[in-house]
Design an enzyme around this catalytic site. Structure first.
Site, PDB file in Angstrom:
ATOM      1  N   CYS A 136      46.589  49.998  43.532  1.00  0.00           N
ATOM      2  CA  CYS A 136      45.132  50.152  43.534  1.00  0.00           C
ATOM      3  C   CYS A 136      44.681  51.593  43.635  1.00  0.00           C
ATOM      4  O   CYS A 136      43.495  51.868  43.539  1.00  0.00           O
ATOM      5  CB  CYS A 136      44.539  49.355  44.703  1.00  0.00           C
ATOM      6  N   CYS A 150      41.287  38.925  44.037  1.00  0.00           N
ATOM      7  CA  CYS A 150      42.334  39.650  43.305  1.00  0.00           C
ATOM      8  C   CYS A 150      43.741  39.262  43.737  1.00  0.00           C
ATOM      9  O   CYS A 150      44.716  39.951  43.401  1.00  0.00           O
ATOM     10  CB  CYS A 150      42.144  41.151  43.469  1.00  0.00           C
ATOM     11  N   CYS A 160      42.350  41.694  48.475  1.00  0.00           N
ATOM     12  CA  CYS A 160      41.043  41.046  48.372  1.00  0.00           C
ATOM     13  C   CYS A 160      41.214  39.629  47.811  1.00  0.00           C
ATOM     14  O   CYS A 160      42.062  39.387  46.944  1.00  0.00           O
ATOM     15  CB  CYS A 160      40.124  41.856  47.465  1.00  0.00           C
ATOM     16  N   CYS A 213      36.430  49.480  41.162  1.00  0.00           N
ATOM     17  CA  CYS A 213      36.164  48.656  42.341  1.00  0.00           C
ATOM     18  C   CYS A 213      37.090  49.049  43.488  1.00  0.00           C
ATOM     19  O   CYS A 213      36.654  49.213  44.633  1.00  0.00           O
ATOM     20  CB  CYS A 213      36.330  47.177  41.992  1.00  0.00           C
TER      21      CYS A 213
END
Length: 234
Positions: A229, A205, A202, A119
């Site tokens: 990430c 998250c 996000c 993602c």
């Protein structure tokens, strides 16, 4: 002269300069080839102010993953208005997002580290590569104090994954340094910071951190993994 020696000398030179002086030097050394990625966090708001204060020739961009907090998007608008800066926004590829969601589900990133990294790649890493294309230097708001993963970073380093130099002007700033500067310069910031959200990504998250946790603990809190990430992987 080797790249390694050039980097060593530039690191030494930058270590003697303030963050703003370092930004000015980098902009001078790489004219038209320096870009700054802002996630609208407190560190990035400081750098935006430093760039705008003396109108440095550094482009600014941000990544809209499609899952950001409304407060983050509102801050983007307020920041552009206050500093009269055009912040170019990059979005993930629509077909890639649709394919990802069809394979793992709308919130499938909770199910495994592999899903979550997939993602992040679609929503952040791939758009970042597009944003960095054609530039020689990528400016970030990384601070060594943020996490153990970042404590060994240097002010200037090679990002091999993106084939670009990365400059971290706030590397040695403490959290207190940053907060004091934001207050002194009346820099706009995300109201979620006042609710315990220190590192904001996000919405699905990110959570507020608890007392005693490090700044990155609120990111991907359900994982026992490095709190990264892939944007800053070497």
């Amino acid at each position: 002269m080797t790249l390694e020696k050039n980097m060593h000398e530039l690191e030494a030179q930058l270590s003697e300069l303030s963050a703003q002086e370092g930004l000015a030097l980098i902009a001078d050394l790489f004219p038209g080839k320096v870009t700054f990625s802002t996630s609208l966090g407190q560190e990035d708001q400081v750098i935006t102010q430093l760039i705008a204060e003396t109108n440095l020739p550094i482009s600014i961009f941000s990544l809209d993953t499609g899952r950001l907090f409304p407060e983050t998007l509102d801050l983007l608008s307020r920041t552009e208005a206050k500093y009269k800066q055009n912040i170019k926004v990059y979005y993930p590829n629509t077909e890639s997002v649709e394919k990802l969601v069809s394979e793992i589900g709308i919130n499938g990133f909770y199910d495994s580290v592999e899903n979550r990294k997939s993602c992040c790649f679609v929503r952040k890493v791939e758009p970042l590569k597009r944003a960095l294309a054609g530039n020689d230097v990528w400016i970030t708001g990384l601070r060594a104090e943020q996490s153990a993963n970042r404590s060994g970073m240097k002010r200037i380093e090679c990002d091999e994954g993106n084939q670009i130099l990365k400059f971290n002007p706030l590397l040695d700033w403490t959290f207190e340094d940053m907060i004091n500067y934001i207050s002194e310069k009346n820099i706009p910031y995300n109201p979620l910071h006042d609710k315990g959200f220190i590192s904001i990504g996000c919405a699905p998250c990110t959570r507020a951190i608890m007392e005693g946790e490090d700044a990155r603990a609120g990111r991907w809190w359900w994982e026992d993994s490095k709190k990264e990430c892939g944007l800053h992987a070497k």
